[in-house]
Design an enzyme around this catalytic site. Structure first.
Site, PDB file in Angstrom:
ATOM      1  N   HIS A 217     -40.274  41.563 -34.484  1.00  0.00           N
ATOM      2  CA  HIS A 217     -40.450  42.380 -33.282  1.00  0.00           C
ATOM      3  C   HIS A 217     -41.275  41.653 -32.219  1.00  0.00           C
ATOM      4  O   HIS A 217     -41.652  42.242 -31.203  1.00  0.00           O
ATOM      5  CB  HIS A 217     -41.140  43.683 -33.694  1.00  0.00           C
ATOM      6  CG  HIS A 217     -41.079  44.775 -32.683  1.00  0.00           C
ATOM      7  ND1 HIS A 217     -42.206  45.284 -32.077  1.00  0.00           N
ATOM      8  CD2 HIS A 217     -40.036  45.467 -32.163  1.00  0.00           C
ATOM      9  CE1 HIS A 217     -41.870  46.244 -31.237  1.00  0.00           C
ATOM     10  NE2 HIS A 217     -40.570  46.374 -31.259  1.00  0.00           N
ATOM     11  N   LYS A 219     -42.568  39.207 -29.150  1.00  0.00           N
ATOM     12  CA  LYS A 219     -42.117  38.816 -27.821  1.00  0.00           C
ATOM     13  C   LYS A 219     -43.066  37.732 -27.324  1.00  0.00           C
ATOM     14  O   LYS A 219     -44.235  38.005 -27.041  1.00  0.00           O
ATOM     15  CB  LYS A 219     -42.163  40.001 -26.835  1.00  0.00           C
ATOM     16  CG  LYS A 219     -41.176  41.126 -27.156  1.00  0.00           C
ATOM     17  CD  LYS A 219     -41.847  42.248 -27.843  1.00  0.00           C
ATOM     18  CE  LYS A 219     -40.874  43.443 -27.977  1.00  0.00           C
ATOM     19  NZ  LYS A 219     -41.274  44.385 -29.006  1.00  0.00           N
ATOM     20  N   ASP A 224     -43.852  24.169 -22.051  1.00  0.00           N
ATOM     21  CA  ASP A 224     -44.577  22.892 -22.043  1.00  0.00           C
ATOM     22  C   ASP A 224     -45.916  22.950 -22.755  1.00  0.00           C
ATOM     23  O   ASP A 224     -46.787  22.089 -22.523  1.00  0.00           O
ATOM     24  CB  ASP A 224     -44.785  22.404 -20.600  1.00  0.00           C
ATOM     25  CG  ASP A 224     -43.481  21.959 -19.938  1.00  0.00           C
ATOM     26  OD1 ASP A 224     -42.516  21.675 -20.670  1.00  0.00           O
ATOM     27  OD2 ASP A 224     -43.430  21.915 -18.696  1.00  0.00           O
ATOM     28  N   HIS A 392     -43.588  52.050 -22.732  1.00  0.00           N
ATOM     29  CA  HIS A 392     -43.360  51.086 -23.809  1.00  0.00           C
ATOM     30  C   HIS A 392     -44.512  50.096 -23.964  1.00  0.00           C
ATOM     31  O   HIS A 392     -44.522  49.270 -24.870  1.00  0.00           O
ATOM     32  CB  HIS A 392     -42.040  50.333 -23.531  1.00  0.00           C
ATOM     33  CG  HIS A 392     -41.501  49.583 -24.692  1.00  0.00           C
ATOM     34  ND1 HIS A 392     -41.340  48.210 -24.680  1.00  0.00           N
ATOM     35  CD2 HIS A 392     -41.063  50.001 -25.905  1.00  0.00           C
ATOM     36  CE1 HIS A 392     -40.831  47.822 -25.839  1.00  0.00           C
ATOM     37  NE2 HIS A 392     -40.661  48.879 -26.600  1.00  0.00           N
ATOM     38  N   LYS A 394     -47.955  48.522 -25.040  1.00  0.00           N
ATOM     39  CA  LYS A 394     -48.714  48.681 -26.284  1.00  0.00           C
ATOM     40  C   LYS A 394     -50.089  48.045 -26.082  1.00  0.00           C
ATOM     41  O   LYS A 394     -50.245  46.826 -26.170  1.00  0.00           O
ATOM     42  CB  LYS A 394     -47.974  48.014 -27.437  1.00  0.00           C
ATOM     43  CG  LYS A 394     -46.518  48.501 -27.603  1.00  0.00           C
ATOM     44  CD  LYS A 394     -45.599  47.306 -27.712  1.00  0.00           C
ATOM     45  CE  LYS A 394     -44.141  47.653 -27.582  1.00  0.00           C
ATOM     46  NZ  LYS A 394     -43.599  48.675 -28.380  1.00  0.00           N
ATOM     47  N   ASP A 399     -64.125  50.150 -24.259  1.00  0.00           N
ATOM     48  CA  ASP A 399     -65.212  50.079 -23.282  1.00  0.00           C
ATOM     49  C   ASP A 399     -64.753  49.243 -22.086  1.00  0.00           C
ATOM     50  O   ASP A 399     -63.641  49.379 -21.617  1.00  0.00           O
ATOM     51  CB  ASP A 399     -66.478  49.537 -23.937  1.00  0.00           C
ATOM     52  CG  ASP A 399     -66.982  50.454 -25.055  1.00  0.00           C
ATOM     53  OD1 ASP A 399     -66.698  51.664 -24.982  1.00  0.00           O
ATOM     54  OD2 ASP A 399     -67.623  49.967 -25.999  1.00  0.00           O
TER      55      ASP A 399
END
Length: 474
Positions: A217, A219, A224, A392, A394, A399
């Site tokens: 899952h 991403k 470079d 979507h 996450k 603080d």
């Protein structure tokens, strides 16, 4: 036909007794109870489901190969002599979380980074394509969903242009999340010289994982070895997701500096796992100079580990909170330890807020999330339901000092089953920028009132409780 009835009865009780021993030995108590309930009431169906999706570990040999790469210590050794980079200054209360992340995820905290938040799909696509167009040596992409059109098509065209310039381009797409792209778009990318592989491929004759829904899952992108991306964005436009009536809202970070090599290590381990090729040449781990003042730690998680890394770090962060915690996630299905950590934080005087979508794209997971609302509201947690589509992003903000941004949802699946990647940022300016973004989410949300939630129908209550009961196996 009496003998057939007796055979069926004996078979069902054999399954019940056998699976009682198997399931109880291999799974956590709450997950084991859910599976045993299914198997007790429907032994044959329960057995079939367990064989299909019940085991959440990879083959032992593959797990060893995978961890071997991350344990190699490429990043740690390169910066061991630079105390100002490897061990940047952070508040004392967060040092236990940092130490835990390094010990469990094998990647150190690195200072000297420049970090930018990217929210809009258009901004994300434009910046990523621009960075690919300026690549000189290599482009590495790993995405759960790599679309065939919109953002995916634009990125594919940029990869083709990069290959023409002599840039090495490698792409990993999840075998389930990107199955259409692997069939339709993959051959074209390979034809122009892009190396494309499926992550955790599945099939009737090629099952390299213990269960078909145990997914990569993650991403992330690395250009470079000096520019990196990670967060919740897939390479697909918001209008191309399964529910086109829901506008998807994502959040990622663009990183420049030493922490990019941490992202490179995670890509390298996944690439090695799927292809057997070790990307350990110096060109992939260049001497990256500091680009800013942000301390950032990358931590991968997944079923190769014996414990749930992300869940442990989130719980640790909640215990370190002193004033305010904000969580955003599309899927919120806490386990007992996470739930107790939130309750304890509230009882210590910390304001805990959760921002989730009001409408979900997955019925059962949405119902499982809502099943926990009453308990959270009773504890004093503030729940906001986002009104303008599918939130979507996450994130977890603690603080004014620490923020988690990544691919992990705050649910049991992301804790235990999926390969995920998250970054934790220690910088007041970045945290404040994130807080401003979260304030916009909150402004577009409806505060859930405990008394109003208590008025929901008995039928809806029953549905929520059933989904909650099944949450350990969702």
């Amino acid at each position: 036909m009496a003998w057939l009835s007796w055979l069926l009865l004996i078979s069902e009780w054999t399954i019940r007794i056998t699976m009682l021993l198997v399931v109880a030995r291999k799974r956590r108590p709450n997950s084991a109870v859910a599976w045993l309930l299914i198997i007790f009431f429907e032994p044959l169906i329960g057995l079939a489901l367990y064989l299909l999706i019940g085991e959440n570990r990879l083959p032992r040999r593959r797990m060893g190969e995978y961890k071997e790469v991350l344990d190699a210590g490429h990043v740690r050794e390169r910066f061991r002599g630079h105390s100002g980079i490897v061990q940047p200054r952070v508040e004392e209360r967060f040092k236990a979380t940092i130490s835990m992340a390094e010990r469990l995820g094998n990647l150190p905290i690195l200072g000297g980074n420049h970090v930018a938040l990217i929210g809009l799909d258009g901004d994300f696509a434009e910046q990523l394509v621009q960075d690919i167009d300026h690549a000189k040596d290599h482009v590495h992409l790993l995405y759960y969903i790599f679309g065939c059109e919109d953002i995916g098509e634009r990125v594919g065209q940029a990869l083709a242009r990069a290959v023409e310039r002599g840039v090495a381009c490698r792409v990993l797409m999840d075998g389930v999340g990107s199955r259409k792209t692997l069939k339709r778009f993959g051959p074209g990318l390979r034809q122009v010289g892009v190396e494309v592989h499926a992550a955790l491929p599945v099939g009737v004759f090629r099952r390299r994982v213990a269960r078909f829904d145990l997914r990569n899952h993650r991403k992330l992108a690395v250009i470079d070895g000096s520019i990196g991306y990670t967060g919740s964005h897939n390479l697909i436009g918001a209008s191309s997701y399964g529910r086109q009536d829901l506008a998807w809202v994502d959040l990622s970070v663009r990183v420049q500096g030493p922490a990019v090599l941490n992202l490179q290590s995670v890509f390298m381990s996944d690439w090695n796992y799927e292809t057997g090729q070790a990307l350990d040449e110096e060109r992939y781990f260049p001497d990256v100079k500091p680009s800013g003042n942000v301390a950032l730690q990358v931590f991968p998680s997944g079923p190769i580990y014996n414990i749930e890394i992300f869940q442990r770090l989130v719980v640790s962060a909640l215990h370190a909170a002193q004033r305010h915690v904000v969580i955003t996630t599309p899927y919120f299905v806490p386990d007992e330890a996470f739930l107790q950590a939130m309750q304890t934080a509230v009882w210590r005087g910390v304001m805990v807020e959760i921002i989730v979508p009001e409408r979900f794209d997955q019925l059962w997971v949405g119902a499982a999330s809502q099943a926990y609302f009453e308990e959270l509201l009773e504890a004093g947690v503030r729940i906001y339901q986002y009104q303008k589509g599918m939130l979507h992003a996450k994130t977890l903000c603690v603080d004014d000092a620490m923020a988690f941004i990544g691919s992990s949802n705050f649910d049991i699946r992301s804790f235990a089953l999926n390969f995920e990647i998250n970054s934790v940022v220690f910088d007041p300016h970045i945290v404040e920028t994130l807080r401003q973004e979260l304030a916009r989410y909150r402004a577009d949300s409806r505060l859930l009132i405990r008394e109003d939630w208590a008025k929901r129908s008995l039928g809806l209550r029953a549905f929520h409780q059933l989904a909650k009961l099944m949450s350990p196996v969702l």
